[in-house]
Design a protein around this motif. Structure first.
Motif, short mmCIF file in Angstrom:
data_model
loop_
_atom_site.label_atom_id
_atom_site.label_comp_id
_atom_site.label_asym_id
_atom_site.label_seq_id
_atom_site.Cartn_x
_atom_site.Cartn_y
_atom_site.Cartn_z
N ALA A 259 0.94 -1.22 -0.10
CA ALA A 259 0.00 -0.03 0.14
C ALA A 259 0.84 1.36 -0.08
O ALA A 259 0.59 2.07 -0.64
CB ALA A 259 -0.99 -0.10 1.12
N ASP A 260 1.84 1.20 0.83
CA ASP A 260 2.84 2.66 0.84
C ASP A 260 3.29 2.85 -0.21
O ASP A 260 3.44 4.18 -0.78
CB ASP A 260 3.78 2.42 2.02
N GLU A 401 -4.47 -4.47 -6.07
CA GLU A 401 -3.91 -3.01 -6.13
C GLU A 401 -4.98 -2.05 -6.56
O GLU A 401 -4.68 -0.80 -6.04
CB GLU A 401 -2.74 -3.14 -7.34
N VAL A 402 -5.89 -2.15 -7.64
CA VAL A 402 -6.57 -1.35 -8.12
C VAL A 402 -7.49 -0.38 -6.56
O VAL A 402 -7.59 0.66 -6.77
CB VAL A 402 -7.58 -1.82 -9.00
N PRO A 403 -8.06 -1.30 -5.79
CA PRO A 403 -8.93 -0.65 -4.78
C PRO A 403 -7.99 0.32 -3.99
O PRO A 403 -8.40 1.10 -3.33
CB PRO A 403 -9.38 -1.90 -3.84
N VAL A 404 -6.64 -0.03 -3.82
CA VAL A 404 -5.81 0.45 -2.90
C VAL A 404 -5.62 2.05 -3.23
O VAL A 404 -5.44 2.84 -2.57
CB VAL A 404 -4.24 -0.08 -2.74
N ASP A 407 -9.12 6.48 -6.83
CA ASP A 407 -9.42 7.91 -6.41
C ASP A 407 -10.91 7.83 -6.07
O ASP A 407 -11.19 8.84 -4.88
CB ASP A 407 -9.38 9.01 -7.72
N ALA A 408 -11.96 7.47 -6.55
CA ALA A 408 -13.38 7.73 -6.12
C ALA A 408 -14.09 6.41 -5.94
O ALA A 408 -15.31 6.40 -5.97
CB ALA A 408 -13.91 8.31 -7.39
N GLY A 409 -13.15 5.38 -5.84
CA GLY A 409 -14.15 4.02 -5.48
C GLY A 409 -14.03 3.40 -6.77
O GLY A 409 -14.18 3.79 -7.82
N VAL A 410 -14.11 1.82 -6.68
CA VAL A 410 -14.21 1.13 -7.56
C VAL A 410 -14.93 -0.17 -7.50
O VAL A 410 -14.87 -0.60 -6.57
CB VAL A 410 -12.73 0.65 -8.29
N ALA A 411 -15.67 -0.50 -8.36
CA ALA A 411 -16.27 -1.84 -8.43
C ALA A 411 -15.46 -2.97 -9.06
O ALA A 411 -15.04 -2.84 -10.10
CB ALA A 411 -17.67 -1.75 -9.10
N LEU A 412 -15.35 -3.90 -8.09
CA LEU A 412 -14.25 -5.06 -8.83
C LEU A 412 -14.98 -6.24 -9.38
O LEU A 412 -15.89 -6.85 -8.58
CB LEU A 412 -13.50 -5.50 -7.86
N VAL A 413 -15.07 -6.62 -10.64
CA VAL A 413 -15.66 -7.85 -11.39
C VAL A 413 -14.42 -8.80 -11.29
O VAL A 413 -13.40 -8.61 -11.82
CB VAL A 413 -16.18 -7.41 -12.85
N ALA A 462 -9.60 -2.69 -0.13
CA ALA A 462 -8.18 -2.28 0.18
C ALA A 462 -7.66 -2.94 1.59
O ALA A 462 -6.42 -3.26 1.58
CB ALA A 462 -8.30 -0.60 0.31
N GLU A 463 -8.47 -2.89 2.51
CA GLU A 463 -8.02 -3.33 3.84
C GLU A 463 -7.36 -4.79 3.77
O GLU A 463 -6.63 -5.20 4.24
CB GLU A 463 -9.19 -3.05 4.91
N THR A 464 -8.52 -5.59 2.92
CA THR A 464 -7.98 -6.99 3.01
C THR A 464 -6.94 -7.29 2.13
O THR A 464 -5.86 -7.84 2.26
CB THR A 464 -9.29 -7.82 2.36
N ALA A 465 -6.67 -6.44 1.00
CA ALA A 465 -5.62 -6.46 -0.09
C ALA A 465 -4.69 -6.23 0.57
O ALA A 465 -3.45 -6.98 0.23
CB ALA A 465 -5.95 -5.53 -1.34
N THR A 466 -4.33 -5.39 1.61
CA THR A 466 -3.03 -5.15 2.24
C THR A 466 -2.73 -5.81 3.47
O THR A 466 -1.74 -5.15 4.19
CB THR A 466 -3.01 -3.70 2.39
N ALA A 467 -3.26 -6.64 3.76
CA ALA A 467 -3.32 -7.36 5.12
C ALA A 467 -1.85 -8.18 5.37
O ALA A 467 -1.40 -8.17 6.56
CB ALA A 467 -4.41 -8.45 5.33
N LEU A 468 -1.50 -8.37 4.06
CA LEU A 468 -0.14 -9.35 4.33
C LEU A 468 0.78 -8.69 3.40
O LEU A 468 0.84 -9.14 2.20
CB LEU A 468 -0.10 -10.62 4.12
N PRO A 469 1.53 -7.42 3.39
CA PRO A 469 2.10 -6.81 2.42
C PRO A 469 3.51 -7.62 2.06
O PRO A 469 3.77 -8.55 2.80
CB PRO A 469 2.46 -5.26 2.97
N PRO A 470 4.19 -7.27 0.92
CA PRO A 470 5.48 -8.15 0.50
C PRO A 470 6.13 -8.58 1.72
O PRO A 470 6.69 -9.63 1.84
CB PRO A 470 5.92 -7.42 -0.62
N GLY A 471 6.63 -7.52 2.40
CA GLY A 471 7.53 -7.66 3.60
C GLY A 471 7.39 -8.52 4.61
O GLY A 471 8.01 -9.40 5.09
N ARG A 472 6.06 -8.47 5.00
CA ARG A 472 5.49 -9.35 6.04
C ARG A 472 5.27 -10.66 5.35
O ARG A 472 5.61 -11.62 6.34
CB ARG A 472 4.06 -8.64 6.47
N TRP A 473 4.76 -10.70 4.18
CA TRP A 473 4.64 -11.95 3.49
C TRP A 473 5.98 -12.67 3.62
O TRP A 473 6.07 -13.60 3.82
CB TRP A 473 4.11 -11.86 2.02
N PHE A 474 6.99 -11.95 3.22
CA PHE A 474 8.52 -12.67 2.94
C PHE A 474 8.93 -13.15 4.50
O PHE A 474 9.23 -14.55 4.65
CB PHE A 474 9.42 -11.85 2.57
#
Length: 484
Positions: A259-260, A401-404, A407-413, A462-474
């Motif tokens: 996310a950062d 990545e897209v929800p993170v 700008d104005a919110g996105v619907a994910l299909v 966005a909250e779910t997508a960033t729960a385990l960022p790359p550094g933490r995943w590694f």
């Protein structure tokens, strides 16, 4: 995990005790080279989850990244440096690049990893005609074995006593078993970034090869997967074909978005410039956008996504002139004929849609085939709808990545066959990737989602997508081996 398994060879370790404490092995490394006009080498640093992950290890830990030279310039850099790359080229990381014979590398990477193992795990074969495993396959499989052996030997030589070794992905599935035979003292993990095929499909591989791949991964103390579905499929194959997983721990580590990095990078000047250019191309006040960003990889299902968009314009003509499909389809594996043909089909279908529906002031599909990361981030920010409809995908970071950065919110299909579905499905419009008509209807549903709901879904995504960022995943994988 214990290393005194009596079924594993009790060979003597070859390390000196002065090698690296942590080793990462992957086909592609954190740097690539190109020749300049006068034969000089220029380095380009890579990005991605592995680079971010290795950065999570502090400078007090002695770590080395072992990777392959993938081009003539890479091989020349490896030759000039003896394999130990200049830290000025690698961001200060210790990187050992293997200059493997080009033919061996080509056969292992293109003919086996990308044309056999990738096809098996993504279930891509047209089974009336393929696969057909004969003498040519056996020769190429021997190259794959040699390729994996080169990694195993390099890791064995560079590892300190009891070091932690993290082996990455389907290119190197034989390495853990080979390395275990050379260095039983090491703590070894393997991580699969792809799906794992269900048992019946996995058994399309020759019986001995199917077993060899399983035993290769089971040479590790820890076998990691992106989702529980892929981990369970691996376990089912191991149970049926080699009598179980033995003392190998099978676990799930769902790689998330950084996310950062994404939020910072998405608001730099070059991205703002791309947004302005895209808005100009989109045209029309208040036009909506359906965005996809993919490599032209067979599993990404770009053609059916275009079919679904055409169906939307056919069945719901009120969307004509009101929506634009930003389809960024970056060429992938163009040295393989099937991928060149697929890329050509993507371009043909996109042009057909524009020819059928386009007007003087509206281009229905804006197809971009040149890789441009700032432009991709610009599209992320602009997206009203993100279309992620793979046939099968280990995770799919675009969906995260897209929800993170929206700008104005996105619907994910989202395809139910993407690994990301396991985490994101509750807040997405979920589709069967083969059902073009249903996907068209899902696009309509996403485009008409009310702003309040879209904002709430985007926040949770966005909250779910960033729960385990790359550094933490590694670090989670490293900790599973008992730390550094």
């Amino acid at each position: 995990m214990p290393t005194d398994d009596p079924t594993r060879p009790a060979t003597t370790g070859t390390g000196t005790g002065t090698g690296a404490a942590v080793l990462l092995a992957s086909n592609r490394g954190p740097v690539s080279y190109a020749f300049g006009a006068h034969g000089e080498l220029t380095a380009k640093r890579g990005g991605g989850g592995l680079v971010s992950g290795l950065s999570a290890i502090g400078p007090e830990v002695d770590a080395v990244w072992v990777c392959a030279a993938l081009s003539d310039a890479d091989r020349e850099a490896a030759r000039r440096s003896g394999g130990e790359l200049d830290p000025a080229d690698t961001g200060g990381r210790r990187v050992h690049m293997l200059g493997i014979d080009p033919r061996t590398q080509h056969e292992a990477y293109n003919d086996i990893a990308n044309s056999v193992l990738w096809f098996a795990h993504h279930m891509l074969w047209q089974t009336p005609l393929e696969p057909a495993f004969g003498p040519e396959f056996r020769a190429r499989w021997a190259s794959f074995e040699s390729y994996n052996r080169a990694f195993a030997e390099a890791l064995a030589a560079q590892a300190a006593e009891g070091a932690a070794v993290l082996v990455q992905d389907y290119h190197l599935v034989l390495v853990p078993g080979m390395l275990r035979a050379l260095r039983p003292d090491l703590r070894i993990a393997h991580f699969s970034h792809t799906p794992w095929a269900p048992l019946d499909y996995y058994r399309l591989l020759p019986d001995d090869v199917a077993e060899q791949v399983l035993r290769g991964i089971l040479g590790a103390d820890h076998a990691g997967f992106l989702t529980r579905r892929w981990a369970d499929a691996f376990t089912a194959c191991a149970d049926a074909l080699v009598g179980g997983t033995g003392r190998t721990e099978v676990a799930v580590h769902g790689l998330g978005a950084d996310a950062d990095f994404l939020r910072g990078r998405a608001h730099q000047a070059d991205v703002d410039e791309r947004i302005a250019a895209l808005r100009s191309e989109i045209g029309g006040e208040g036009r909506r956008t359906i965005v996809r960003v993919d490599r032209t990889e067979l599993s990404k299902n770009i053609v059916r996504g275009l079919y679904a968009y055409r169906r939307l314009l056919t069945d719901r003509p009120d969307w004509r002139g009101r929506v634009v499909h930003l389809a960024f389809a970056y060429p992938s594996r163009q040295d393989l004929e099937v991928y060149r043909a697929y890329t050509a089909e993507v371009e043909r279908v996109a042009q057909d849609i524009n020819d059928e529906f386009g007007t003087a002031d509206w281009t229905p599909v804006l197809l971009k085939v040149d890789d441009d990361f700032p432009r991709s981030l610009a599209a992320y920010r602009l997206a009203d709808v993100a279309l992620v409809n793979p046939i099968r995908d280990g995770m799919n970071l675009v969906a995260k990545e897209v929800p993170v950065v929206s700008d104005a919110g996105v619907a994910l299909v989202l395809s139910r066959e993407a690994g990301a579905y396991e985490e994101l499905g509750a807040d997405a419009v979920v589709v069967n990737p083969y059902d073009v008509s249903a996907t068209a209807e899902a696009l309509h549903t996403a485009l008409t989602q009310d702003p309040e709901s879209r904002t709430a879904h985007t926040k949770r995504l966005a909250e779910t997508a960033t729960a385990l960022p790359p550094g933490r995943w590694f670090m989670e994988q490293l900790e599973a081996l008992g730390g550094a």
